[in-house]
Write an enzyme that holds these catalytic residues in place. Structure first.
Site, PDB file in Angstrom:
ATOM      1  NE  ARG A   1     -10.266 -10.639  -2.219  1.00  0.00           N
ATOM      2  CZ  ARG A   1     -10.547  -9.734  -3.153  1.00  0.00           C
ATOM      3  NH1 ARG A   1     -10.652 -10.098  -4.426  1.00  0.00           N
ATOM      4  NH2 ARG A   1     -10.734  -8.469  -2.841  1.00  0.00           N
TER       5      ARG A   1
ATOM      6  CE  LYS B   1      -3.758  -2.144   2.663  1.00  0.00           C
ATOM      7  NZ  LYS B   1      -4.849  -2.022   1.694  1.00  0.00           N
TER       8      LYS B   1
END
EC number: 3.4.11.-
Length: 523
Positions: free
Chosen positions: A346, A272
Site C-alpha cells: 500500500r 514473515k
C-alpha cells in the site's frame, strides 16, 4: 509444458492424430453440433464417425469429463454444461485444467476449441495459462526440439462465422501478455530483481516504440516518493518508479494502470515466518499484469492516453531497512507512521496512484496488486477483490471478469467506517489497521485511495489479486485479460469491444458509464 509455442490459426489443417495429437474441447451441447466433416481430417484414419459419436454419447460432465478417441493421441473433453452466476460462461478455469490433464503429449499438437464467439477471448486466455514459459528443470535445457500447439476455434451461436485475422491477432496479443506476466511472476528474485524487471519494461517499450520514464534510488527520496523509497531502500537492487506512456493523437481521456511490483517480500523487519515467506516472488503480480496488458492494449490500437506505472521494490531486511515507528513522508504530502513493515504494498501504490493523479493527470486510475492475504479469505482463490469509488465501475469489473475469465467480486467500500483503523497519534495515518478483523482487504485499499483523496472526482479502482495470481505453484498471468476486457471500449479491436461491459450505448443495462461525467467516460 514450458517453452511451448502457442499459435492461433483460422484453420489448423488436417493431420493424422498419431503424427499430430489432438484435443477437442468444449461444452457437450456444442461438441454435438460440430459436423463430422469438420473434424474428420483431424481424426482419420484413426477415428471413425461412429467412434466419434459413441465417444460423445459417453461423456457426462460433472463438472467435466473426457474420453480418449485413439490411444493417447486424440481426446475429446467436455466442459461444464452450466455455471453459476459468479462464474464465467466460458468455464475458463476448467479449460486450463482440462488442457493440462487431457492434451496428448507430443512435439506438435493441436487443440480444437468449440465455443461461442463471446467466449473465444476468455477461452484463449485460459488456454495460455496451461503453457507457462518459465522453467529451470535441467531436462528442459537438454531438449533441442521446439514444441508447438496450434489452436483452432470452431465458433457456434449467432455470430458463428469464420475467425477473422483481426481476431487471431487479438488472441495472440492477449495470450502473449498473459504468458509474459506469468513468466515474470514465476521467476525467482535471484533473477527477477528490480534491475531485471526494468529490463522487461524496456523490452516492451522498445517493442512498442516507447521510451520508459524511470525514477530510481536516491532520486525517489529527493522527489518525495517516501513510500516507495522507504520500502525498497534496504535491498541490494534499489527501488524504482517506471512509467510507459501511450499518448495517441485524438485521445479524449487519460487512464493510468498502476502495478505493485514487489519482486520479493520478506516482510521487512516485521519478518514473515518460514511457512509464509515461500511464494513471495509472486508479490510483483500486479506490475507483471499491467506490463502484459499494456503491451497487448497498445498493439491492439488503444485510442486514449494510457500510462502503465510500475512501483518496483524488494522488501528486504538490512541495516537500512525501515523500522516500525519510522514515519515516512509520501508523495501525496501525507505522513505515515509505520507499524507493520509487512504492509508495504500500500505504501508503494500510494506513491504510484498519487503520481498518476498529480503528474499524469489521469481521469481513471486502476491499481492492481497482490495486496492482502485476507483477499483469499474475502473472495476466494479464483475471484480478485475490487474496491472502487464508483458503483458503476464495480459492476463493470464484475461483468468484465465474467467475460474474460479473470473473475472479480466486490469488497465493501465504506471509508467513513473503515479508514479510522489507520488513526495515528503522531502522523496523518498508520500503514496497518488496528483491528485485523474489520475488513482488512477493504481497509488496505482505502489506504491507497486516501493519497488521492476520497473526494477525488475521477474513477479509482483497486484490484487485489493476491490469491488468483497463482494456482498451486504456478503463476496464472491473472489480470491481463481483466484489464483488456475492462478497457476494451478504448480499443480499436472488435473482439475487445465485444468483451467490454463499458461504453455499450446500445444496451442500457450495460450502460455508457460516462454519460453523466467526462471523468467517468470510456467510449
Amino acid at each position: 509444458m514450458a517453452n511451448v509455442g502457442l499459435q492461433f490459426l483460422a484453420s489448423a489443417g488436417d493431420a493424422d492424430p498419431q503424427s499430430r495429437p489432438l484435443l477437442l474441447l468444449g461444452q457437450l451441447h456444442h461438441l454435438h453440433r460440430v459436423p463430422w466433416s469438420h473434424v474428420r481430417g483431424k481424426l482419420q484414419p484413426r477415428v471413425t464417425e461412429e467412434l466419434w459419436q459413441a465417444a460423445l454419447s459417453t461423456l457426462n460432465p460433472n463438472p467435466t469429463d473426457s474420453c480418449p478417441l485413439y490411444l493417447n493421441y486424440a481426446t475429446v473433453a467436455a466442459l461444464p454444461s452450466r455455471v453459476s452466476r459468479h462464474n464465467s460462461p466460458s468455464a475458463a478455469h476448467f479449460i486450463t485444467r482440462l488442457v493440462r490433464t487431457c492434451l496428448p503429449p507430443g512435439t506438435h499438437r493441436c487443440i480444437l476449441m468449440v465455443c461461442e464467439r463471446s467466449d473465444a477471448f476468455a477461452s484463449a486466455c485460459a488456454l495460455a495459462r496451461a503453457f507457462p514459459l518459465f522453467t529451470h528443470r535441467s531436462s528442459a535445457s537438454r531438449r533441442t526440439e521446439k514444441k508447438s500447439v496450434m489452436v483452432e476455434f470452431f465458433l457456434l451461436g449467432q455470430d458463428n462465422g469464420p475467425v477473422e485475422v483481426s481476431t487471431l491477432q487479438c488472441l495472440t496479443s492477449a495470450t502473449e501478455g498473459v504468458r509474459l506476466a506469468a513468466r515474470i511472476v514465476d521467476t525467482p528474485c535471484n533473477e527477477m530483481n528490480t534491475d531485471t524487471f526494468l529490463e522487461e519494461i524496456k523490452k516492451v517499450g522498445k517493442d512498442l516504440g516507447i521510451a520508459p520514464t524511470i525514477i530510481r534510488d536516491e532520486e525517489l527520496k529527493t522527489r518525495g516518493f517516501g513510500g516507495l523509497y522507504g520500502v525498497g531502500k534496504a535491498a541490494l537492487h534499489p527501488p524504482a518508479l517506471a512509467i510507459l506512456s501511450h499518448t495517441p493523437d485524438g485521445a479524449t481521456q487519460t487512464i493510468a494502470w498502476v502495478g505493485k511490483g514487489i519482486v520479493y517480500d520478506t516482510g521487512g523487519l516485521s519478518i514473515k515466518g518460514k511457512t509464509t515467506m515461500p511464494g513471495m516472488k509472486r508479490d510483483c503480480g500486479g506490475a507483471a499484469a499491467v506490463l502484459g496488458a499494456f503491451r497487448a492494449a497498445v498493439k491492439q490500437g488503444f485510442k486514449d492516453n494510457l500510462h502503465a506505472v510500475f512501483c518496483l521494490a524488494e522488501n528486504s531486511v538490512g541495516p537500512n531497512a525501515t523500522r516500525p515507528d519510522d514515519i515516512h513522508l509520501l508523495y501525496s504530502g501525507k505522513t505515515v507512521e509505520i507499524n507493520n513493515t509487512d504492509a508495504e504494498g500500500r505504501l508503494v501504490l500510494a506513491d504510484g496512484v498519487c503520481y498518476a493523479c498529480k503528474d499524469l493527470g489521469a481521469d481513471i486510475i486502476v491499481d492492481m496488486a497482490t495486496l492482502t492475504g485476507a483477499q483469499g479469505i474475502a473472495t476466494g482463490k479464483y475471484h480478485a477483490a475490487v474496491l472502487t469509488n464508483s458503483a458503476e465501475w464495480e459492476e463493470a469489473c464484475v461483468k468484465a471478469g465474467r467475460k474474460c475469465g479473470d473473475l472479480v467480486h466486490p469488497l465493501v467500500y465504506c471509508p467513513e467506517l473503515h479508514f479510522s483503523e489507520f488513526t495515528s497519534a503522531v502522523a496523518d495515518m498508520k500503514n496497518s489497521v488496528a483491528d485485523r478483523d474489520n475488513s482488512p482487504s477493504s481497509c488496505a485499499g482505502l489506504f491507497i485511495a486516501s493519497h488521492i483523496g476520497f473526494d477525488w472526482p475521477g474513477v479509482w479502482v483497486h484490484l487485489d489479486i493476491a490469491a488468483p495470481v497463482h494456482a498451486g505453484e504456478r503463476a496464472t498471468g491473472f489480470g491481463v485479460a481483466l484489464l483488456l476486457a475492462l478497457f476494451g471500449r478504448a480499443s480499436e479491436d472488435p473482439l475487445l469491444n465485444l468483451v467490454s461491459p463499458l461504453g455499450c450505448e446500445s444496451d442500457d443495462q450495460e450502460g455508457d458509464l460516462g454519460r453523466d461525467s467526462k471523468r467517468r467516460r470510456l467510449v
